[in-house]
Motif scaffolding. Structure first.
Motif, PDB file in Angstrom:
ATOM      1  N   HIS A 151       0.808  -1.223   0.000  1.00 22.89           N
ATOM      2  CA  HIS A 151       0.000   0.000   0.000  1.00 22.89           C
ATOM      3  C   HIS A 151       0.837   1.268   0.000  1.00 22.89           C
ATOM      4  O   HIS A 151       0.330   2.342  -0.323  1.00 22.89           O
ATOM      5  CB  HIS A 151      -0.938   0.006   1.216  1.00 22.89           C
ATOM      6  CG  HIS A 151      -1.929  -1.104   1.206  1.00 22.89           C
ATOM      7  ND1 HIS A 151      -1.647  -2.344   1.730  1.00 22.89           N
ATOM      8  CD2 HIS A 151      -3.194  -1.171   0.730  1.00 22.89           C
ATOM      9  CE1 HIS A 151      -2.707  -3.137   1.582  1.00 22.89           C
ATOM     10  NE2 HIS A 151      -3.647  -2.448   0.974  1.00 22.89           N
ATOM     11  N   GLU A 152       2.112   1.134   0.378  1.00 23.21           N
ATOM     12  CA  GLU A 152       2.986   2.300   0.424  1.00 23.21           C
ATOM     13  C   GLU A 152       4.341   1.930  -0.171  1.00 23.21           C
ATOM     14  O   GLU A 152       4.780   0.777  -0.094  1.00 23.21           O
ATOM     15  CB  GLU A 152       3.139   2.794   1.864  1.00 23.21           C
ATOM     16  CG  GLU A 152       1.805   3.212   2.503  1.00 23.21           C
ATOM     17  CD  GLU A 152       1.997   3.908   3.829  1.00 23.21           C
ATOM     18  OE1 GLU A 152       2.788   4.862   3.867  1.00 23.21           O
ATOM     19  OE2 GLU A 152       1.357   3.495   4.811  1.00 23.21           O
ATOM     20  N   SER A 153       4.993   2.930  -0.740  1.00 19.39           N
ATOM     21  CA  SER A 153       6.231   2.680  -1.473  1.00 19.39           C
ATOM     22  C   SER A 153       7.303   2.032  -0.605  1.00 19.39           C
ATOM     23  O   SER A 153       8.051   1.151  -1.071  1.00 19.39           O
ATOM     24  CB  SER A 153       6.764   3.995  -2.056  1.00 19.39           C
ATOM     25  OG  SER A 153       5.839   4.584  -2.934  1.00 19.39           O
ATOM     26  N   TYR A 154       7.397   2.436   0.657  1.00 15.97           N
ATOM     27  CA  TYR A 154       8.469   1.918   1.502  1.00 15.97           C
ATOM     28  C   TYR A 154       8.330   0.417   1.766  1.00 15.97           C
ATOM     29  O   TYR A 154       9.297  -0.246   2.159  1.00 15.97           O
ATOM     30  CB  TYR A 154       8.518   2.684   2.835  1.00 15.97           C
ATOM     31  CG  TYR A 154       7.450   2.297   3.828  1.00 15.97           C
ATOM     32  CD1 TYR A 154       7.641   1.217   4.696  1.00 15.97           C
ATOM     33  CD2 TYR A 154       6.251   2.989   3.917  1.00 15.97           C
ATOM     34  CE1 TYR A 154       6.656   0.848   5.619  1.00 15.97           C
ATOM     35  CE2 TYR A 154       5.277   2.640   4.825  1.00 15.97           C
ATOM     36  CZ  TYR A 154       5.479   1.567   5.680  1.00 15.97           C
ATOM     37  OH  TYR A 154       4.506   1.203   6.578  1.00 15.97           O
ATOM     38  N   GLN A 155       7.112  -0.138   1.565  1.00 13.42           N
ATOM     39  CA  GLN A 155       6.895  -1.555   1.828  1.00 13.42           C
ATOM     40  C   GLN A 155       7.449  -2.457   0.732  1.00 13.42           C
ATOM     41  O   GLN A 155       7.698  -3.635   0.964  1.00 13.42           O
ATOM     42  CB  GLN A 155       5.389  -1.824   1.972  1.00 13.42           C
ATOM     43  CG  GLN A 155       4.738  -1.121   3.147  1.00 13.42           C
ATOM     44  CD  GLN A 155       3.216  -1.253   3.125  1.00 13.42           C
ATOM     45  OE1 GLN A 155       2.617  -1.534   2.087  1.00 13.42           O
ATOM     46  NE2 GLN A 155       2.593  -1.055   4.272  1.00 13.42           N
ATOM     47  N   ALA A 156       7.650  -1.909  -0.457  1.00 15.32           N
ATOM     48  CA  ALA A 156       7.968  -2.734  -1.623  1.00 15.32           C
ATOM     49  C   ALA A 156       9.218  -3.589  -1.423  1.00 15.32           C
ATOM     50  O   ALA A 156       9.198  -4.803  -1.663  1.00 15.32           O
ATOM     51  CB  ALA A 156       8.122  -1.847  -2.854  1.00 15.32           C
ATOM     52  N   LYS A 157      10.300  -2.974  -0.985  1.00 14.85           N
ATOM     53  CA  LYS A 157      11.571  -3.693  -0.892  1.00 14.85           C
ATOM     54  C   LYS A 157      11.507  -4.822   0.126  1.00 14.85           C
ATOM     55  O   LYS A 157      11.940  -5.953  -0.151  1.00 14.85           O
ATOM     56  CB  LYS A 157      12.692  -2.722  -0.536  1.00 14.85           C
ATOM     57  CG  LYS A 157      14.076  -3.362  -0.531  1.00 14.85           C
ATOM     58  CD  LYS A 157      15.163  -2.335  -0.272  1.00 14.85           C
ATOM     59  CE  LYS A 157      16.542  -2.971  -0.273  1.00 14.85           C
ATOM     60  NZ  LYS A 157      17.617  -1.968  -0.016  1.00 14.85           N
ATOM     61  N   GLU A 158      10.950  -4.536   1.302  1.00  9.37           N
ATOM     62  CA  GLU A 158      10.892  -5.562   2.349  1.00  9.37           C
ATOM     63  C   GLU A 158       9.975  -6.714   1.953  1.00  9.37           C
ATOM     64  O   GLU A 158      10.310  -7.886   2.141  1.00  9.37           O
ATOM     65  CB  GLU A 158      10.410  -4.947   3.668  1.00  9.37           C
ATOM     66  CG  GLU A 158      10.361  -5.944   4.811  1.00  9.37           C
ATOM     67  CD  GLU A 158       9.989  -5.307   6.139  1.00  9.37           C
ATOM     68  OE1 GLU A 158       9.860  -6.039   7.138  1.00  9.37           O
ATOM     69  OE2 GLU A 158       9.822  -4.070   6.181  1.00  9.37           O
ATOM     70  N   VAL A 159       8.820  -6.394   1.394  1.00 16.62           N
ATOM     71  CA  VAL A 159       7.868  -7.436   1.008  1.00 16.62           C
ATOM     72  C   VAL A 159       8.429  -8.270  -0.137  1.00 16.62           C
ATOM     73  O   VAL A 159       8.232  -9.487  -0.197  1.00 16.62           O
ATOM     74  CB  VAL A 159       6.505  -6.808   0.634  1.00 16.62           C
ATOM     75  CG1 VAL A 159       5.543  -7.875   0.121  1.00 16.62           C
ATOM     76  CG2 VAL A 159       5.900  -6.105   1.842  1.00 16.62           C
ATOM     77  N   ALA A 160       9.149  -7.635  -1.048  1.00 15.58           N
ATOM     78  CA  ALA A 160       9.714  -8.344  -2.195  1.00 15.58           C
ATOM     79  C   ALA A 160      10.755  -9.380  -1.789  1.00 15.58           C
ATOM     80  O   ALA A 160      11.057 -10.296  -2.558  1.00 15.58           O
ATOM     81  CB  ALA A 160      10.329  -7.347  -3.178  1.00 15.58           C
ATOM     82  N   GLU A 161      11.293  -9.261  -0.594  1.00 17.27           N
ATOM     83  CA  GLU A 161      12.241 -10.255  -0.109  1.00 17.27           C
ATOM     84  C   GLU A 161      11.563 -11.574   0.219  1.00 17.27           C
ATOM     85  O   GLU A 161      12.220 -12.608   0.351  1.00 17.27           O
ATOM     86  CB  GLU A 161      12.978  -9.715   1.117  1.00 17.27           C
ATOM     87  CG  GLU A 161      13.889  -8.522   0.801  1.00 17.27           C
ATOM     88  CD  GLU A 161      14.543  -7.948   2.041  1.00 17.27           C
ATOM     89  OE1 GLU A 161      14.249  -8.450   3.156  1.00 17.27           O
ATOM     90  OE2 GLU A 161      15.343  -7.008   1.920  1.00 17.27           O
ATOM     91  N   VAL A 162      10.221 -11.529   0.350  1.00 21.55           N
ATOM     92  CA  VAL A 162       9.460 -12.717   0.751  1.00 21.55           C
ATOM     93  C   VAL A 162       8.612 -13.261  -0.390  1.00 21.55           C
ATOM     94  O   VAL A 162       8.547 -14.475  -0.592  1.00 21.55           O
ATOM     95  CB  VAL A 162       8.558 -12.393   1.964  1.00 21.55           C
ATOM     96  CG1 VAL A 162       7.646 -13.578   2.304  1.00 21.55           C
ATOM     97  CG2 VAL A 162       9.408 -12.002   3.163  1.00 21.55           C
ATOM     98  N   VAL A 163       7.948 -12.381  -1.142  1.00 22.15           N
ATOM     99  CA  VAL A 163       6.973 -12.839  -2.132  1.00 22.15           C
ATOM    100  C   VAL A 163       7.513 -12.723  -3.561  1.00 22.15           C
ATOM    101  O   VAL A 163       8.531 -12.075  -3.802  1.00 22.15           O
ATOM    102  CB  VAL A 163       5.641 -12.066  -2.008  1.00 22.15           C
ATOM    103  CG1 VAL A 163       5.109 -12.114  -0.581  1.00 22.15           C
ATOM    104  CG2 VAL A 163       5.787 -10.619  -2.470  1.00 22.15           C
ATOM    105  N   ASP A 164       6.789 -13.347  -4.479  1.00 27.00           N
ATOM    106  CA  ASP A 164       7.189 -13.368  -5.882  1.00 27.00           C
ATOM    107  C   ASP A 164       6.432 -12.357  -6.725  1.00 27.00           C
ATOM    108  O   ASP A 164       6.884 -11.991  -7.808  1.00 27.00           O
ATOM    109  CB  ASP A 164       6.949 -14.770  -6.452  1.00 27.00           C
ATOM    110  CG  ASP A 164       7.670 -15.831  -5.653  1.00 27.00           C
ATOM    111  OD1 ASP A 164       8.842 -16.099  -5.945  1.00 27.00           O
ATOM    112  OD2 ASP A 164       7.058 -16.388  -4.713  1.00 27.00           O
ATOM    113  N   VAL A 165       5.250 -11.948  -6.250  1.00 28.71           N
ATOM    114  CA  VAL A 165       4.411 -10.995  -6.969  1.00 28.71           C
ATOM    115  C   VAL A 165       3.940  -9.914  -6.008  1.00 28.71           C
ATOM    116  O   VAL A 165       3.427 -10.220  -4.923  1.00 28.71           O
ATOM    117  CB  VAL A 165       3.174 -11.683  -7.591  1.00 28.71           C
ATOM    118  CG1 VAL A 165       2.354 -10.673  -8.405  1.00 28.71           C
ATOM    119  CG2 VAL A 165       3.583 -12.862  -8.460  1.00 28.71           C
TER     120      VAL A 165
END
Length: 282
Positions: free
Chosen positions: A99-113
């Motif tokens: 939902h927010e730009s700062y979340q992208a990098k951390e979440v991308a370490e776990v998920v594929d999409v």
């Protein structure tokens, strides 16, 4: 109507836009490891049986709830840990919303999409942040967006050097608390990127229960069959063992015990739709 040849690569084995439909399915929100594992285990087996590639879905945070008193999350760190454990236990790819730009990098370490919620599909910084992770980006069409205008969201992702992007249809707002699906949107958007049909949220009634959203799951099979007949590339379904007890979006959820038969229906109609997807009209 021309279809783009562009595909969205999720993993080496899972590709959206090819000859095999992709199923994005799971609970609306991460409630617990046990519920996520139960759902993922059963849906994976049914998906394999019926010829779907499978991506497990659950939101780590429900940031757009109607009321602040509604369930949001068990916490970002704990939710991401659950997702990671499920992915590893079942050897399946994962998708969740940011939902927010700062979340992208951390979440991308776990998920594929990384999934972009419908309300946020025009947010340039969010789209670019998701694209820059290098992970596949799944954009939901806003309830207020013309389908042809979604090409610009796709272009934003690709401008960051990431061609792994798809669009998702989930209906448009027609009056208060009501969504309608215009099936023309599916082939229109398919000109720009692979397309997924969100069965669950297409039958949602946003804010329809006075502080929470309602839904009409009885219409899910009808809309699902109609979308499958257009030859979409994938389907998004939220499911739960006990929808009435789910912590989010219960009225829209497909009961888990019906998912096997639901996928049988979808695959049969999808195969017919793909057979005639290039039917000439001129």
């Amino acid at each position: 109507m021309n279809r783009t040849d562009q595909k969205m690569k999720i993993t080496e084995k899972v590709v959206l836009g090819g000859d095999k439909p992709v199923l994005f399915a799971g609970p609306c929100a991460v409630e617990s490891y046990d519920i996520c594992l139960e759902i993922g285990t059963k849906v994976k087996a049914w998906a394999e049986e019926h010829g779907f590639s499978y991506v497990f879905k659950a939101s780590f945070d429900k940031a757009n709830r109607t009321s602040s008193s509604s369930f949001r999350s068990i916490g970002m760190d704990k939710s991401l840990e659950v997702l990671q454990r499920v992915g590893q236990a079942l050897d399946i790819p994962l998708v969740t919303d940011i939902h927010e730009s700062y979340q992208a990098k951390e979440v991308a370490e776990v998920v594929d999409v990384l999934q972009i919620p419908a309300f946020l599909c025009r947010q340039t910084d969010l789209l670019l942040a998701a694209a820059e992770t290098g992970k596949a980006v799944k954009i939901k069409r806003g309830q207020f967006m013309a389908p042809e205008d979604m090409q610009f969201a796709v272009k934003k992702v690709r401008s960051a050097g990431n061609d792994n992007v798809c669009l998702t249809e989930r209906g448009f707002s027609l009056g208060y608390h009501n969504l309608v699906v215009d099936m023309r949107a599916l082939p229109i958007m398919r000109q720009f990127a692979p397309v997924v049909f969100d069965i669950t949220h297409s039958v949602q009634q946003p804010g329809g229960q006075g502080g929470s959203s309602g839904g009409q799951r009885e219409f899910a099979p009808f809309l699902a069959r109609a979308a499958a007949a257009t030859g979409v590339d994938g389907f998004f379904i939220e499911t739960h063992p006990e929808p009435a007890k789910a912590l989010s979006d219960g009225p829209n959820l497909i009961p888990l015990h019906r998912m096997g038969d639901f996928l049988t229906m979808l695959k049969d109609v999808w195969a017919l739709g793909r057979k005639y997807q290039d039917f000439p009209i001129e």
